[in-house]
Scaffold this active site. Structure first.
Site, PDB file in Angstrom:
ATOM      1  N   CYS A   1      27.282 152.305 -32.951  1.00 31.56           N
ATOM      2  CA  CYS A   1      28.677 152.752 -32.872  1.00 31.56           C
ATOM      3  C   CYS A   1      28.750 153.855 -31.823  1.00 31.56           C
ATOM      4  CB  CYS A   1      29.130 153.281 -34.227  1.00 31.56           C
ATOM      5  SG  CYS A   1      30.834 153.882 -34.235  1.00 31.56           S
TER       6      CYS A   1
ATOM      7  N   HIS B   1      33.441 145.426 -37.478  1.00 28.16           N
ATOM      8  CA  HIS B   1      33.083 146.835 -37.270  1.00 28.16           C
ATOM      9  C   HIS B   1      34.334 147.651 -36.900  1.00 28.16           C
ATOM     10  CE1 HIS B   1      30.388 150.164 -35.788  1.00 28.16           C
ATOM     11  NE2 HIS B   1      31.493 150.433 -35.121  1.00 28.16           N
ATOM     12  N   GLU B   2      35.117 147.124 -35.952  1.00 23.12           N
ATOM     13  CA  GLU B   2      36.321 147.842 -35.527  1.00 23.12           C
ATOM     14  C   GLU B   2      37.373 147.852 -36.640  1.00 23.12           C
ATOM     15  OE1 GLU B   2      35.900 149.539 -32.963  1.00 23.12           O
ATOM     16  OE2 GLU B   2      34.180 148.449 -32.206  1.00 23.12           O
TER      17      GLU B   2
ATOM     18  N   HIS C   1      36.908 150.647 -38.835  1.00 24.95           N
ATOM     19  CA  HIS C   1      37.473 151.895 -38.287  1.00 24.95           C
ATOM     20  C   HIS C   1      38.953 152.021 -38.642  1.00 24.95           C
ATOM     21  CE1 HIS C   1      34.173 153.640 -36.073  1.00 24.95           C
ATOM     22  NE2 HIS C   1      33.968 152.569 -35.342  1.00 24.95           N
TER      23      HIS C   1
HETATM   24 ZN   LIG Z   1      32.266 152.122 -34.239  1.00 26.32          ZN
END
Ligand SMILES: [Zn+2]
Length: 181
Positions: free
Chosen positions: A100, A142-143, A146
């Site tokens: 990341c 993954h995003e 966020h």
């Molecule tokens: Zn990330």
């Protein structure tokens, strides 16, 4: 020289520190009247600057539910997703090394679904529905984390996280040593 100022690249926004609360807060839908093109440009310039394969708006301090990512890493195709949603997770799970931009040098073995179905609005406001597999599916997940204020460090056990942090610190020391030697 004349004419230099006609095209001015937008300044790259820096990554917020890991302690910034913006990284832990679920993001609400994009603001009404959001300039998507401008946000896309900001995300793109920062992702390129930090040499990432994905970047979320909150990582550079922008409180909008949006991220940019490579939809095809090999072909260098990029998509920017506004108000993304994962509608289906495939049952097959895989474990892959994940990094990341917010935690440079930290690599964690994270288990995620191999494939997903998702929807998002693109930069023109068009609703896109798509199925993703492999690396692209992983970046999207993954995003998407966020967007929900979840960081990849929360996807592994504390023990694994501490081991990975020690490994990252050692690597840093080693590389500093080789540079100064
Ligand atoms: Zn990330």
């Amino acid at each position: 020289m004349d004419g230099n100022h006609s095209i001015r690249p937008i300044p790259v926004l820096g990554l917020v520190p890991v302690t910034d609360p913006i990284l832990k807060k679920p993001l609400e839908s994009c603001s009404i009247g959001l300039d998507r093109k401008e946000l896309h440009d900001r995300l793109l310039s920062a992702m390129e600057h930090y040499q990432g394969i994905g970047l979320s708006a909150n990582q550079i301090g922008i409180q909008e539910r949006a991220f940019i990512m490579y939809s095809d890493v090999k072909k260098k195709e990029i998509i920017t997703c506004f108000d993304p949603l994962i509608t289906e997770y495939h049952l097959d799970k895989i474990i892959m090394d994940e990094g990341c931009l917010t935690w440079p040098g930290l690599w964690l073995k994270v288990e995620r679904s191999e494939g997903i179905r998702c929807v998002y609005n693109d930069v023109d406001g068009e609703l896109i529905q798509v199925e993703m597999h492999g690396l692209e599916s992983r970046i999207f997940q993954h995003e998407y984390d966020h967007m929900e204020g979840t960081n990849f460090t929360q996807r592994v056990s504390r023990l694994k996280l501490n081991m990975a942090k020690r490994r990252a610190a050692k690597m840093k020391k080693k590389s500093m040593f080789s540079m100064s030697a």
